[in-house]
Scaffold this active site. Structure first.
Site, short mmCIF file in Angstrom:
data_model
loop_
_atom_site.label_atom_id
_atom_site.label_comp_id
_atom_site.label_asym_id
_atom_site.label_seq_id
_atom_site.Cartn_x
_atom_site.Cartn_y
_atom_site.Cartn_z
N ILE A 140 9.61 -25.96 36.01
CA ILE A 140 8.29 -26.40 35.57
C ILE A 140 7.99 -27.77 34.93
O ILE A 140 9.15 -28.29 34.32
CB ILE A 140 7.54 -24.91 34.66
CG1 ILE A 140 8.26 -25.24 33.35
CG2 ILE A 140 7.85 -23.85 35.31
CD1 ILE A 140 7.73 -24.19 32.51
N HIS B 240 13.71 -25.17 31.10
CA HIS B 240 13.42 -26.40 31.91
C HIS B 240 13.56 -25.48 33.43
O HIS B 240 13.46 -26.14 34.34
CB HIS B 240 14.71 -27.49 31.78
CG HIS B 240 16.01 -26.66 32.22
ND1 HIS B 240 16.78 -26.31 30.91
CD2 HIS B 240 16.74 -26.30 33.05
CE1 HIS B 240 17.99 -25.93 31.12
NE2 HIS B 240 17.90 -25.94 32.65
N GLU B 241 13.53 -24.24 33.73
CA GLU B 241 13.59 -23.61 34.97
C GLU B 241 12.06 -22.98 34.96
O GLU B 241 11.06 -23.65 35.13
CB GLU B 241 14.81 -22.84 34.77
CG GLU B 241 16.20 -23.38 34.95
CD GLU B 241 17.00 -22.61 35.09
OE1 GLU B 241 16.95 -21.44 35.99
OE2 GLU B 241 18.20 -22.44 34.51
N MET B 242 12.16 -21.59 34.63
CA MET B 242 10.77 -20.98 34.70
C MET B 242 9.95 -20.97 33.49
O MET B 242 8.83 -20.96 33.54
CB MET B 242 11.05 -19.41 35.18
CG MET B 242 11.34 -19.34 36.88
SD MET B 242 11.70 -17.79 37.11
CE MET B 242 11.51 -17.86 39.00
N THR C 68 14.56 -19.44 30.71
CA THR C 68 14.90 -20.87 30.29
C THR C 68 13.92 -21.84 30.11
O THR C 68 13.25 -22.08 31.27
CB THR C 68 16.12 -21.26 31.40
OG1 THR C 68 17.04 -20.25 31.21
CG2 THR C 68 16.61 -22.60 31.22
#
Length: 319
Positions: free
Chosen positions: A86, A128-130, A126
């Protein structure tokens, strides 16, 4: 039993189990094992997990799903050096394929997850992921009565929208992604013309020079940890970076720069390679591994033959 001995035990157990489940009996002297059947899963749970895997509501801004980084129709990985989460944030390691992930000894490059359920829950929260959180995810999913009804069917008699149930559904779908019937599987089952003479030569070389010491079993790897630079140190090479590998999980100095050996099934579909995604060519990846791990500098013909063999590990994609 020390943890580092477990992969060898698991590999042995798989070898003992497989012959009864396959249409052919593998040669027990071969380091690789044909893969032709998937473990049976509850169809309703798999279907639910498949839809959740493609559901962008698991991310904070509804922009990405699990399938964004693990596109099933492209080998189960996005072919980026580092995946984008994201707000355009980059991950810290190359995304492994989700195909045949159920066969891996542990999940993630550093092996921090022992189960697919634990692996499935981590990207959701996380940053820097979802970048989401579970109350936010469930608040969005709760607005979908059809989805809630499917959870109720899949998990009768229990609270429906829970972290445990959601990750169970995702893991069930991932366990259904056992994709075999590659040309090499057919070769191991006795169809000698399923692969080319060059591929047969490459497979023999793969064994002779020692690649199969780490890349063996059903998934042609994924069942042990190994340090990069066993023979020729990684310092000063493309592998040198700040990633401590498994050391970040164990705190054991012996685990510094140690990673899970990547499985090689469908490897031709999932460039770029290695934990940092810095190598875009399968030929270059083979050359680097032969040099650093085995102390061998291969000829162009040898490299070509091994790559030809690795291409035979590509299976038909799931629908």
């Amino acid at each position: 039993m020390p943890e580092r001995n477990l992969p060898l035990l698991l590999s042995l157990l798989w070898t003992l189990w497989i012959p009864a489940a396959l249409a052919c009996t593998p040669d027990t002297h071969e380091p690789l094992v044909p893969l032709t059947e998937s473990p049976r899963q509850d169809p309703a749970l798999v279907s639910l997990g498949r839809d959740l895997f493609h559901d962008v509501r698991l991310s904070a801004d509804n922009s990405i799903s699990c399938a964004t980084c693990h596109p099933i129709d492209r080998g189960g990985a996005d072919q980026l050096a580092l995946s984008v989460g994201i707000k355009g944030q980059f991950g810290t390691r190359n995304t492994p394929t989700v195909l045949n992930a159920a066969l891996n000894y542990r999940q993630f490059w550093d092996g921090r997850s022992a189960t697919l359920e634990d692996q499935a829950m981590q990207p959701v929260t996380t940053p820097h992921e979802m970048g989401s959180d579970w109350p936010e995810v469930f608040a969005k999913l709760q607005q979908d009565p059809d989805l809630v009804a499917r959870f109720r069917t899949a998990f009768p008699g229990t609270p429906t929208l829970t972290q445990d149930n959601l990750t169970k559904a995702l893991a069930s779908y991932e366990r259904s992604l056992i994709i075999g019937n590659s040309p090499f599987d057919r070769y191991l089952c006795g169809q000698t013309d399923a692969i080319s003479p060059a591929a047969r030569s490459g497979y023999q070389l793969f064994k002779d020079i020692g690649c199969s010491a780490c890349h063996q079993g059903q998934n042609v790897g994924g069942n042990m940890f190994e340090k990069v630079g066993i023979v020729i140190p990684a310092e000063g090479s493309i592998f040198e970076d700040d990633d401590p590998g498994r050391f970040a999980q164990t705190g054991n100095p012996e685990d510094r720069f140690e990673f899970r050996v990547p499985p090689l099934r469908n490897v031709a579909l999932t460039p770029p390679y290695f934990h940092n995604g810095k190598v875009g060519s399968l030929k270059d990846a083979v050359q680097l591994m032969a040099h650093h791990q085995l102390g061998r500098d291969l000829s162009e013909t040898q490299l070509s033959d091994i790559v030809e063999f690795l291409n035979t590990l590509t299976s038909v994609e799931p629908q």
